[in-house]
Write a protein that holds these residues in place. Structure first.
Motif, PDB file in Angstrom:
ATOM      1  N   GLY A   1     107.279 138.535  32.326  1.00  0.00           N
ATOM      2  CA  GLY A   1     108.731 138.597  32.225  1.00  0.00           C
ATOM      3  C   GLY A   1     109.470 137.696  33.197  1.00  0.00           C
ATOM      4  N   SER A   2     108.761 137.130  34.171  1.00  0.00           N
ATOM      5  CA  SER A   2     109.405 136.236  35.132  1.00  0.00           C
ATOM      6  C   SER A   2     109.593 134.852  34.521  1.00  0.00           C
ATOM      7  CB  SER A   2     108.563 136.135  36.410  1.00  0.00           C
ATOM      8  OG  SER A   2     107.298 135.547  36.135  1.00  0.00           O
ATOM      9  N   TRP A   3     110.453 134.058  35.150  1.00  0.00           N
ATOM     10  CA  TRP A   3     110.713 132.694  34.671  1.00  0.00           C
ATOM     11  C   TRP A   3     110.076 131.690  35.617  1.00  0.00           C
ATOM     12  CZ3 TRP A   3     112.435 132.137  29.906  1.00  0.00           C
ATOM     13  CH2 TRP A   3     113.139 133.189  29.328  1.00  0.00           C
ATOM     14  N   ARG A   4     109.347 130.750  35.062  1.00  0.00           N
ATOM     15  CA  ARG A   4     108.675 129.725  35.851  1.00  0.00           C
ATOM     16  C   ARG A   4     109.349 128.371  35.611  1.00  0.00           C
ATOM     17  NH1 ARG A   4     103.698 131.974  37.445  1.00  0.00           N
ATOM     18  NH2 ARG A   4     104.156 134.215  37.588  1.00  0.00           N
ATOM     19  N   ASN A   5     109.516 127.623  36.698  1.00  0.00           N
ATOM     20  CA  ASN A   5     110.054 126.270  36.574  1.00  0.00           C
ATOM     21  C   ASN A   5     108.933 125.329  36.179  1.00  0.00           C
ATOM     22  OD1 ASN A   5     111.785 127.564  39.078  1.00  0.00           O
ATOM     23  ND2 ASN A   5     113.018 126.335  37.689  1.00  0.00           N
TER      24      ASN A   5
END
Length: 269
Positions: free
Chosen positions: A137-141
């Motif tokens: 659910g986290s966002w990665r660059n």
């Protein structure tokens, strides 16, 4: 006919008898040429392992970057094992779905424009950054490079290489945050502040210090704080050196009084 003439005639007939046809002579010359010229490829083994699917798969699996291939509709038709390492999603969970599904909602429109632009120019390449959703659910660059290989029969798609740059972006954000803190807090103080690192090199001076001492930040930053002209005399320089030594040893130092000299030579008690 004398004996000399007879012998000469027999010698010529003998020479004619052993003379070889022109074709045979040329064949013999070719054989001799092969013998005289060494075979530079003899004994050289050509490593064909790169041609094996297993070798190619091992290289792909060990790569830090992930590779995906999108068809003309943006559907995932291939993804390398590294995709799971970066975003936590397996091939079974992603193949056949839209490549835009894991893109951050705020980035979808920009990515769609980039994709459409690539589709119009076979062979073109584009570099970009995008946020991708991890399985947790986290966002990665992500830093990505896309290339249009639609016209390549072996690929027939848009190839995208990408890697995780989340930690780098977080570090950049921390530096920016620190800079904003200095600008909004330290630069607003009336007291002059000079910051040094563990090697006593000046890393920052606030606006009040510039006004008080007459030096611009760029004149001081990067120089040793133990050799600045603001000390004025050796006694003040010695006090400054002891102050720095105490801070490095104990984490703090008792207040010290010393004179300072401005850029125009004025002494400030």
């Amino acid at each position: 006919m004398n004996d000399a003439m007879v012998k000469d005639s027999r010698k010529k007939k003998s020479q004619k008898a052993v003379k070889k046809p022109a074709g045979a002579r040329k064949a013999q010359a070719r054989r001799a040429s092969k013998v005289d010229k060494p075979d530079i490829g003899a004994g050289v083994a050509v490593d064909k392992k790169w041609e094996s699917p297993e070798y190619f798969q091992a290289l792909i699996e060990s790569a830090m970057e992930a590779i995906v291939v999108l068809d003309e509709n943006g559907t995932l038709i291939y993804e390398s094992p590294s995709f799971a390492h970066i975003l936590g999603l397996t091939q079974e969970e992603r193949l056949g779905e839209s490549g835009f599904d894991f893109v951050h909602p705020d980035d979808v429109l920009a990515m769609a424009e980039i994709f459409n632009g690539l589709m119009k120019k076979p062979g073109s390449i584009v570099h970009t950054e995008v946020r991708g959703r991890h399985k947790d659910g986290s966002w990665r660059n992500l830093e990505a490079v896309g290339r249009n290989l639609i016209n390549e029969p072996a690929v027939n798609g848009i190839v995208v290489n990408f890697r995780d740059i989340t930690e780098r972006k977080q570090a950049e954000a921390a530096v920016l945050e620190e800079g904003l803190f200095r600008a909004t807090v330290l630069d607003g103080l009336r007291d002059g502040i000079l910051v040094v690192d563990k090697d006593a090199a000046v890393t920052y001076v606030n606006n009040a210090f510039e006004r008080m001492m007459g030096y611009k930040a760029e004149e001081l930053v990067g120089k040793s704080a133990l050799g600045l002209p603001t000390y004025g005399d050796p006694e003040n320089l010695e006090k400054g050196a002891k102050l720095f030594e105490q801070v490095m040893k104990n984490g703090y130092a008792e207040p010290v009084e010393m004179d300072a000299v401005t850029k125009d030579g004025k002494v400030i008690p």
